[in-house]
Write a protein that holds these residues in place. Structure first.
Motif, PDB file in Angstrom:
ATOM      1  N   LEU A 322     -55.269  12.780 -21.986  1.00 35.21           N
ATOM      2  CA  LEU A 322     -55.167  13.701 -20.850  1.00 35.21           C
ATOM      3  C   LEU A 322     -55.113  15.158 -21.307  1.00 35.21           C
ATOM      4  N   GLY A 323     -54.462  15.382 -22.465  1.00 38.67           N
ATOM      5  CA  GLY A 323     -54.397  16.736 -23.002  1.00 38.67           C
ATOM      6  C   GLY A 323     -55.792  17.263 -23.325  1.00 38.67           C
ATOM      7  N   ALA A 324     -56.554  16.480 -24.094  1.00 37.69           N
ATOM      8  CA  ALA A 324     -57.898  16.903 -24.485  1.00 37.69           C
ATOM      9  C   ALA A 324     -58.799  17.026 -23.248  1.00 37.69           C
ATOM     10  N   GLN A 325     -58.644  16.086 -22.330  1.00 34.01           N
ATOM     11  CA  GLN A 325     -59.460  16.133 -21.112  1.00 34.01           C
ATOM     12  C   GLN A 325     -59.163  17.405 -20.309  1.00 34.01           C
ATOM     13  N   GLY A 326     -57.875  17.742 -20.206  1.00 36.13           N
ATOM     14  CA  GLY A 326     -57.487  18.958 -19.485  1.00 36.13           C
ATOM     15  C   GLY A 326     -58.048  20.204 -20.139  1.00 36.13           C
ATOM     16  N   LEU A 327     -58.191  20.160 -21.467  1.00 31.85           N
ATOM     17  CA  LEU A 327     -58.758  21.310 -22.201  1.00 31.85           C
ATOM     18  C   LEU A 327     -60.290  21.246 -22.243  1.00 31.85           C
ATOM     19  N   ARG A 328     -60.838  20.248 -21.586  1.00 34.28           N
ATOM     20  CA  ARG A 328     -62.281  20.008 -21.509  1.00 34.28           C
ATOM     21  C   ARG A 328     -62.894  19.736 -22.882  1.00 34.28           C
ATOM     22  N   GLU A 329     -62.076  19.180 -23.779  1.00 42.45           N
ATOM     23  CA  GLU A 329     -62.605  18.756 -25.084  1.00 42.45           C
ATOM     24  C   GLU A 329     -62.873  17.261 -24.983  1.00 42.45           C
ATOM     25  N   PHE A 330     -64.010  16.954 -24.348  1.00 39.60           N
ATOM     26  CA  PHE A 330     -64.249  15.573 -23.935  1.00 39.60           C
ATOM     27  C   PHE A 330     -64.502  14.611 -25.093  1.00 39.60           C
ATOM     28  N   GLU A 331     -65.166  15.106 -26.140  1.00 39.95           N
ATOM     29  CA  GLU A 331     -65.433  14.197 -27.268  1.00 39.95           C
ATOM     30  C   GLU A 331     -64.142  13.781 -27.953  1.00 39.95           C
ATOM     31  N   GLN A 332     -63.260  14.791 -28.113  1.00 42.68           N
ATOM     32  CA  GLN A 332     -61.976  14.484 -28.726  1.00 42.68           C
ATOM     33  C   GLN A 332     -61.183  13.525 -27.836  1.00 42.68           C
ATOM     34  N   ALA A 333     -61.241  13.770 -26.531  1.00 44.09           N
ATOM     35  CA  ALA A 333     -60.527  12.903 -25.594  1.00 44.09           C
ATOM     36  C   ALA A 333     -61.024  11.467 -25.720  1.00 44.09           C
ATOM     37  N   GLN A 334     -62.328  11.325 -25.858  1.00 48.51           N
ATOM     38  CA  GLN A 334     -62.879   9.975 -25.967  1.00 48.51           C
ATOM     39  C   GLN A 334     -62.412   9.275 -27.248  1.00 48.51           C
ATOM     40  N   ARG A 335     -62.306  10.048 -28.336  1.00 48.78           N
ATOM     41  CA  ARG A 335     -61.830   9.442 -29.585  1.00 48.78           C
ATOM     42  C   ARG A 335     -60.403   8.898 -29.414  1.00 48.78           C
ATOM     43  N   TRP A 336     -59.555   9.687 -28.744  1.00 47.72           N
ATOM     44  CA  TRP A 336     -58.173   9.220 -28.530  1.00 47.72           C
ATOM     45  C   TRP A 336     -58.156   8.015 -27.598  1.00 47.72           C
ATOM     46  N   GLN A 337     -59.026   8.047 -26.599  1.00 44.81           N
ATOM     47  CA  GLN A 337     -59.073   6.909 -25.668  1.00 44.81           C
ATOM     48  C   GLN A 337     -59.494   5.638 -26.405  1.00 44.81           C
ATOM     49  N   GLU A 338     -60.450   5.772 -27.323  1.00 49.76           N
ATOM     50  CA  GLU A 338     -60.895   4.600 -28.086  1.00 49.76           C
ATOM     51  C   GLU A 338     -59.784   4.078 -29.001  1.00 49.76           C
ATOM     52  N   ARG A 339     -59.029   5.019 -29.598  1.00 51.29           N
ATOM     53  CA  ARG A 339     -57.902   4.596 -30.437  1.00 51.29           C
ATOM     54  C   ARG A 339     -56.861   3.873 -29.604  1.00 51.29           C
ATOM     55  N   LEU A 340     -56.622   4.419 -28.399  1.00 46.40           N
ATOM     56  CA  LEU A 340     -55.644   3.794 -27.503  1.00 46.40           C
ATOM     57  C   LEU A 340     -56.093   2.387 -27.131  1.00 46.40           C
TER      58      LEU A 340
END
Ligand SMILES: [Zn+2]
Length: 505
Positions: A322-340
């Motif tokens: 949610l942090g990365a998504q809020g900062l619009r850093e979508f690729e990073q957000a996706q990496r965290w989502q995949e780890r989760l």
């Protein structure tokens, strides 16, 4: 939920003030208890104002989490004979979420229940959350609210509504409340609306029975009580407005401790994967500032992450998405989502939540293809019975994905089926409006928007949208005549509701 008391109370008082003479007041008082339908009307009136509050939040994922607990408790109350059929039928039984980060929950007239995100973020388990809801539910089923209101029998219902909203505002923001009501009336108003000590003890006793009957762990009760005691010790009522409306009196503490002793041998409740994730969601939605988005990412990247348990890691990764998504850093957000997703794979319920988060992210990143892939995986898992069905949140995410992906027709169809038995679901109407708009069905889109306002009991706004739709129908070349006639019918119904609303005062 109500951070701006001054503006709020004034606005509410205006909104609720009778349009005409006081002589049209229904007889509330005369020592007679308010009827169930009068209490519901008062609750609707208050809910209508809460829905308009900028801090009101209809988050389908957290809403479903709380609503699930609420339904289990209601079923238990029914089994124990604590929920009279008439009350069950006539009341709203609706949970209203507020973005506020303070720890609070409050029962309102008519079966409405307010829950602050701060409460969801601070509890360590579903069972702790359930213990608060069970206590509040018991205030409703024991008709404590109507007993307090009946004490105000000399007041007009609109004024009682304004007083309740004022007390809520004061609970959220004690500093401003002092300045708000001239002559120190704030304390007096709140005092009049507080539950008595006996009512608190009764809600504890009945709530405890309902909680355990519903299959929640009684340690949740103990855990929550310990949190409140600790906050009480530090006089932390600013962060815990719940303590101000439900003070821990000596009698309550004694009662609670005798119950606690039964549990004394029990170890603390373990944090579950799903709760860790959803508490992180509550925390992030309550703190959407850039600093807290960055802090969430930093925590996930920090060295301490390796010292955490998998459950704690799940919460941290969820917050990082949610942090990365809020900062619009979508690729990073996706990496965290995949780890989760990899981390929680073995827990079906948590895995389903991780995928829903992924769908939400894919939609924010305008990546409908990834959203569809994840939705399919969720549907497969649900069909296989390995995941808990997340009906409402799943439907909404799917409708958004389909609308984005050129399948707005399918989205509209699914939403219509849902709404056929849940016409008060404002967000479903909103999504339906978007699905119609995407197909160029403007008339239907505007009508769905009107229904969204009606679902939040804002009939004036609904009437305005219906008028706009009628105007469109008059000007349009290829008018959908069936839709136009529905719009005329709904206009008449809404006019009638508006007139009734004016008379209620
Ligand atoms: Zn209470």
């Amino acid at each position: 939920m109500l951070p701006k008391p001054l503006a709020w109370v004034l606005l509410v008082a205006q909104a609720l003030a009778p349009a005409w003479s006081q002589s049209s007041l229904p007889s509330l008082g005369d020592g007679v208890e308010m009827s169930i339908s009068a209490e519901r009307q008062l609750g609707d009136r208050i809910a209508r104002e809460l829905y308009r509050d900028p801090d009101y939040l209809d988050d389908a994922i957290l809403g479903e989490y709380v609503q699930d607990i609420w339904q289990r408790l209601m079923a238990a109350a029914r089994q124990r004979g604590e929920l009279p059929p008439e009350l069950e039928e006539r009341f709203a039984w609706s949970v209203v979420l507020g973005r506020d980060r303070s720890v609070n929950a409050f029962a309102l007239p008519g079966g409405y229940m307010g829950v602050h995100l701060g409460l969801i973020a601070v509890v360590s388990s579903e069972d702790e959350l359930a213990s608060v809801l069970a206590h509040e539910l018991s205030h409703v089923t024991q008709r404590h609210i109507v007993r307090i209101i009946s004490r105000q029998s000399d007041q007009a219902p609109w004024l009682i509504g304004a007083m309740i909203l004022g007390a809520l505002a004061a609970a959220s923001n004690p500093g401003a409340a002092g300045a708000m009501i001239v002559g120190g009336q704030a304390a007096a108003v709140q005092g009049q609306l507080n539950f008595s000590r006996d009512m608190e003890r009764e809600a504890d006793r009945v709530g405890y029975g309902v909680l355990t009957q519903a299959g929640f762990d009684a340690r949740g009760f103990v855990g929550m009580f310990e949190k409140l005691q600790q906050a009480n010790r530090f006089n932390d009522t600013g962060a815990f407005p719940y303590l101000r409306s439900h003070p821990l009196t000596t009698e309550r503490i004694a009662d609670l401790q005798s119950r606690q002793q039964l549990q004394a041998h029990a170890a603390a409740l373990p944090l579950t994967m799903v709760h860790a994730m959803l508490a992180a969601r509550a925390r992030m939605l309550a703190n959407p500032e850039v600093d807290s988005l960055r802090a969430a990412l930093q925590q996930a990247q920090g060295e301490t992450i390796v010292t955490m348990s998998p459950v704690q890691q799940a919460g941290v990764f969820y917050a990082a998405v949610l942090g990365a998504q809020g900062l619009r850093e979508f690729e990073q957000a996706q990496r965290w989502q995949e780890r989760l997703e990899a981390l929680v794979r073995s827990d079906a319920r948590a895995a389903s939540q991780a995928r829903l988060l992924g769908v939400e992210l894919a939609l924010a990143a305008a990546n409908p293809r990834r959203a569809s892939t994840l939705l399919e995986a969720t549907a497969t898992a649900t069909a296989a019975g390995s995941g808990k069905t997340a009906t409402r949140s799943l439907l909404f995410l799917r409708a958004r994905a389909w609308t984005q992906n050129g399948q707005a027709r399918d989205a509209a169809e699914q939403l219509q089926i849902w709404l056929a038995s849940r016409s008060r679901d404002a967000q479903a109407w909103q999504l339906l409006s978007a699905a119609y708009a995407a197909q160029g069905q403007t008339l239907r889109a505007v009508r769905a928007e009107a229904e969204m306002h009606a679902a939040h009991l804002d009939y004036a706004a609904a009437r305005d949208r219906l008028r706009a739709a009628q105007e469109l129908a008059r000007q349009g070349a290829n008018v959908d005549h069936i839709e136009a006639s529905i719009i005329d019918t709904r206009s008449r119904q809404i006019e009638l509701l508006l007139r009734e609303q004016a008379l209620e005062r």
